[in-house]
Design a protein around this motif. Structure first.
Motif, PDB file in Angstrom:
ATOM      1  N   TYR A 177       9.997   1.917  -6.163  1.00  0.00           N
ATOM      2  CA  TYR A 177       8.597   2.097  -5.803  1.00  0.00           C
ATOM      3  C   TYR A 177       7.726   1.231  -6.715  1.00  0.00           C
ATOM      4  O   TYR A 177       7.511   0.053  -6.426  1.00  0.00           O
ATOM      5  CB  TYR A 177       8.261   3.586  -5.890  1.00  0.00           C
ATOM      6  N   ARG A 207      10.415  -0.217  -1.482  1.00  0.00           N
ATOM      7  CA  ARG A 207       9.011  -0.137  -1.041  1.00  0.00           C
ATOM      8  C   ARG A 207       8.303  -1.355  -1.597  1.00  0.00           C
ATOM      9  O   ARG A 207       7.743  -1.313  -2.683  1.00  0.00           O
ATOM     10  CB  ARG A 207       8.362   1.143  -1.562  1.00  0.00           C
ATOM     11  N   SER A 221       4.379  -1.796  -3.262  1.00  0.00           N
ATOM     12  CA  SER A 221       3.905  -0.754  -4.170  1.00  0.00           C
ATOM     13  C   SER A 221       4.200  -1.051  -5.632  1.00  0.00           C
ATOM     14  O   SER A 221       4.075  -0.179  -6.472  1.00  0.00           O
ATOM     15  CB  SER A 221       4.563   0.571  -3.792  1.00  0.00           C
ATOM     16  N   ASN A 251       0.246   3.753   0.002  1.00  0.00           N
ATOM     17  CA  ASN A 251       0.285   4.680  -1.126  1.00  0.00           C
ATOM     18  C   ASN A 251       0.207   6.156  -0.774  1.00  0.00           C
ATOM     19  O   ASN A 251       0.666   6.993  -1.534  1.00  0.00           O
ATOM     20  CB  ASN A 251      -0.789   4.324  -2.145  1.00  0.00           C
ATOM     21  N   ASN A 252      -0.377   6.547   0.347  1.00  0.00           N
ATOM     22  CA  ASN A 252      -0.410   7.965   0.695  1.00  0.00           C
ATOM     23  C   ASN A 252       0.859   8.398   1.442  1.00  0.00           C
ATOM     24  O   ASN A 252       0.959   9.532   1.890  1.00  0.00           O
ATOM     25  CB  ASN A 252      -1.671   8.311   1.493  1.00  0.00           C
ATOM     26  N   GLN A 253       1.820   7.506   1.573  1.00  0.00           N
ATOM     27  CA  GLN A 253       3.091   7.828   2.209  1.00  0.00           C
ATOM     28  C   GLN A 253       4.178   7.956   1.154  1.00  0.00           C
ATOM     29  O   GLN A 253       4.151   7.264   0.140  1.00  0.00           O
ATOM     30  CB  GLN A 253       3.480   6.742   3.215  1.00  0.00           C
ATOM     31  N   LYS A 254       5.120   8.842   1.420  1.00  0.00           N
ATOM     32  CA  LYS A 254       6.265   9.018   0.533  1.00  0.00           C
ATOM     33  C   LYS A 254       7.534   8.690   1.299  1.00  0.00           C
ATOM     34  O   LYS A 254       7.643   8.953   2.488  1.00  0.00           O
ATOM     35  CB  LYS A 254       6.356  10.461   0.031  1.00  0.00           C
ATOM     36  N   ILE A 309      11.316   9.781   1.341  1.00  0.00           N
ATOM     37  CA  ILE A 309      12.183  10.862   0.876  1.00  0.00           C
ATOM     38  C   ILE A 309      13.611  10.562   1.319  1.00  0.00           C
ATOM     39  O   ILE A 309      13.870  10.400   2.516  1.00  0.00           O
ATOM     40  CB  ILE A 309      11.753  12.229   1.457  1.00  0.00           C
ATOM     41  N   THR A 367       3.920  11.237   5.663  1.00  0.00           N
ATOM     42  CA  THR A 367       2.496  10.972   5.486  1.00  0.00           C
ATOM     43  C   THR A 367       1.767  12.296   5.350  1.00  0.00           C
ATOM     44  O   THR A 367       1.941  13.182   6.186  1.00  0.00           O
ATOM     45  CB  THR A 367       1.921  10.183   6.683  1.00  0.00           C
ATOM     46  N   ASN A 368       0.972  12.415   4.305  1.00  0.00           N
ATOM     47  CA  ASN A 368       0.199  13.663   4.094  1.00  0.00           C
ATOM     48  C   ASN A 368      -1.112  13.624   4.815  1.00  0.00           C
ATOM     49  O   ASN A 368      -1.730  12.664   5.002  1.00  0.00           O
ATOM     50  CB  ASN A 368      -0.039  13.895   2.603  1.00  0.00           C
TER      51      ASN A 368
END
Length: 179
Positions: free
Chosen positions: A107, A136, A139, A157-160, A162, A178-179
């Motif tokens: 990351y 990624r 980032s 950046n607002n995505q992870k 996993i 995505t949050n």
């Protein structure tokens, strides 16, 4: 919360075989090469690659270790929750060896920077390479790039990303959340 499957079990298996073949191309018999999984999540990938190399590709005695980088991170004092260190397990010296760091997701590059500092406690490697399952690429905070990558992911950046491993979460999969 929105979740998208980036890699399923079959795709991960194919990528692991490709990564194992790339390692064999560059390291042949692994007589001077050691695999080091970065704690905690890189250990699952490192163990899988070791098993593939030994069982499927008949490489004899691949050296595998696990490196805890908790207290080498530049952000370890910037959190309110207590730190839980993992265990470093290396039954070998890295002096003069070719080291392959293995982690699940690259990351910002800060974990790898911490690993570069931490490994110095075990000797001076002749070379260090980086293998990651997911890169990624947009980032990065530090100029660190993988030598071997499973898949490149363009995540904001607002995505992870996993990574789920069968040994830990009951399935092999990679998700973009995505949050």
């Amino acid at each position: 919360m929105n979740q998208k499957v980036l890699l399923n079990t079959k795709e991960i298996a194919i990528i692991l075989h490709r990564l194992a073949c790339q390692l064999i191309e560059n390291h042949l018999d692994f007589s001077n090469t050691v695999l080091i999984g970065i704690q905690p999540r890189g250990t699952f990938l490192a163990q899988r690659l070791k098993e593939l190399l030994e069982n499927e590709y008949h490489v004899k005695q691949v050296a595998l270790g696990y490196l805890d980088i908790t207290f080498f991170r530049d952000d370890f004092r910037r959190t309110d929750k207590p730190l839980e260190a993992n265990q470093t397990k290396m039954d070998f010296l890295v002096e003069g060896k070719e080291v392959i760091f293995i982690d699940d997701v690259l990351y910002t590059g800060r974990s790898i920077r911490a690993a570069l500092t931490a490994i110095q406690s075990f000797g001076r490697p002749s070379a260090i390479e980086l293998l990651v399952l997911i890169d990624r690429r947009f980032s990065r905070d530090l100029p660190i790039q993988p030598d071997y990558r499973g898949r490149q992911v363009d995540a904001i950046n607002n995505q992870k990303v996993i990574v789920s491993w069968q040994e830990h979460e009951t399935e092999d999969a990679v998700y973009l959340v995505t949050n």
